[in-house]
Scaffold this active site. Structure first.
Site, PDB file in Angstrom:
ATOM      1  N   ASP A 175       0.849  -1.178   0.000  1.00 34.55           N
ATOM      2  CA  ASP A 175       0.000   0.000   0.000  1.00 34.55           C
ATOM      3  C   ASP A 175       0.901   1.250   0.000  1.00 34.55           C
ATOM      4  O   ASP A 175       1.877   1.294  -0.736  1.00 34.55           O
ATOM      5  CB  ASP A 175      -0.952  -0.037   1.218  1.00 34.55           C
ATOM      6  N   TYR A 304      -3.936  11.339   2.436  1.00 37.17           N
ATOM      7  CA  TYR A 304      -4.340  11.246   1.029  1.00 37.17           C
ATOM      8  C   TYR A 304      -4.366  12.626   0.383  1.00 37.17           C
ATOM      9  O   TYR A 304      -3.969  12.789  -0.778  1.00 37.17           O
ATOM     10  CB  TYR A 304      -5.717  10.587   0.921  1.00 37.17           C
ATOM     11  N   HIS A 363      -4.381  -8.046  -0.144  1.00 36.84           N
ATOM     12  CA  HIS A 363      -3.677  -6.792   0.060  1.00 36.84           C
ATOM     13  C   HIS A 363      -2.895  -6.753   1.365  1.00 36.84           C
ATOM     14  O   HIS A 363      -1.848  -6.107   1.448  1.00 36.84           O
ATOM     15  CB  HIS A 363      -4.710  -5.668   0.038  1.00 36.84           C
TER      16      HIS A 363
END
Length: 386
Positions: A175, A304, A363
């Site tokens: 990630d 983000y 993931h």
């Protein structure tokens, strides 16, 4: 370097339980599936277990079994685990989490990495393990200001490894942790001996020739990536554009924070019907607790915003990465939406020395398939030594 121990007050736990009991639930949908988000029936049951069955004190004790520290780096307090191997010639490795993860993802791999002799491995593949928490996440806390870009985190990690006295080390991540590791490898290539990632999205370039001759496996991987961008990236758009609006819900409602995270665990893990098919529910809840108890659901969303230009929703595609000056290892787990296609990956990374494709996992590799990830890191270290 200040020793750190988790010690959550009983008042904070009582407040959590009160909020869970007072949840104002939305109306149930006729179809109790995940197509519109987390099903109300599932979340009600999980929230009730969180309130009445989950044992934070047991989780706290397990987390505190590992040596933890805080230090000031680049203007922020950084929390990290530092577990030295009993093997004197062990290789240092720094492992970085992403969102919605935390250092708690990696607990099952610490023992086998630091002490392979005790876990059926070759002591020559031992690691000294450093696992920092990105500013804005968990016990690193809100960083006190904006601007925590991936290059800034990479620079802070290089400084951390220098302070710990590690002159030559490996970087690893998935990630956001994958991008931080790759940037770190370029930034501190005089000290990084190799980079290993379990996340490396490789979208096609736009040339129609890229889509000609895709194998079945490549088509499946590209389909997962496109589905992620088209159907699963709403969270990213919100966090990259209006994180503060989202912050009020995440900081005030534990069920809101739970749903925000557990949806992604379901979508990105190798689960059949519910997230617990892939990851034990107590471990999922421990990860959620690290966001809730520290009030960093909001701050992690701002990460983000600060890195929006690097995300797949950016208005202009990010520039191609500079040539990686160190060897690269890539581990691929079939339910991860960020699986690479090798011929696309080799355009930007010409020195891939290990490429491993597994038949299970998603993931959250260290959570879902710790043995596979440990084995891949051991073999990567062997490959680095030639």
């Amino acid at each position: 370097m200040n020793p750190f121990r988790i010690d959550i007050s009983q008042a904070a736990l009582d407040d959590l339980h009160r909020r869970l009991a007072a949840t104002r639930w939305p109306a149930d949908l006729p179809a109790d599936d995940w197509s519109r988000g987390v099903p109300a029936g599932y979340l009600r049951e999980l929230a009730e277990y969180w309130r009445t069955g989950y044992d934070w004190r047991a989780a706290e004790a397990r987390l505190n079994a590992f040596p933890q520290f805080t230090t000031e780096v680049s203007g922020a307090t950084v929390h990290f685990l530092h577990v030295r191997s009993p093997e004197p010639d062990a290789t240092p490795i720094i492992i970085t989490h992403g969102w919605p993860g935390s250092f708690a993802e990696f607990l099952d791999i610490i023992g086998p990495l630091t002490d392979p002799r005790a876990h059926g491995g070759d002591p020559a593949t031992a690691f000294h393990v450093v696992i920092p928490t990105i500013p804005g996440f968990g016990f690193s806390g809100p960083p006190g200001g904006p601007g925590w870009t991936i290059p800034r985190v990479a620079g802070a990690w290089a400084e951390l490894m220098a302070r710990l006295g590690y002159d030559r080390y490996v970087v690893q991540g998935g990630d956001f942790g994958a991008w931080i590791s790759l940037v770190m490898a370029g930034l501190d290539h005089e000290h990084v001996i190799g980079a290993h990632v379990n996340f490396l999205p490789t979208p096609p370039s736009g040339d129609p020739a890229d889509l000609a001759g895709l194998t079945e496996v490549e088509a499946t991987r590209l389909g997962l990536l496109m589905n992620y961008i088209d159907d699963q990236s709403g969270y990213m758009k919100i966090q990259a554009t209006r994180p503060q609006t989202l912050a009020y819900g995440l900081n005030d409602s534990p069920v809101g924070q739970l749903a925000w995270i557990v949806e992604k665990v379901h979508e990105w893990s190798d689960s059949a019907k519910v997230p617990e098919d892939a990851i034990d529910r107590d471990r999922i809840l421990t990860n959620v607790m690290l966001y809730w108890l520290t009030g960093t659901g909001a701050a992690s969303a701002h990460f983000y915003y600060d890195n929006a230009e690097l995300l797949p929703i950016a208005k202009t595609p990010p520039p191609p990465p500079p040539p990686l000056p160190v060897p690269l290892g890539v581990a691929i787990f079939p339910r991860d939406p960020g699986q690479p296609i090798r011929r696309f990956a080799e355009r930007g990374f010409t020195n891939i020395v290990q490429w491993t494709e597994f038949d299970r996992g998603g993931h959250f590799a260290a959570w879902e398939q710790p043995d596979l990830l440990v084995g891949d890191l051991r073999s990567f270290l062997t490959a680095l030594r030639g």
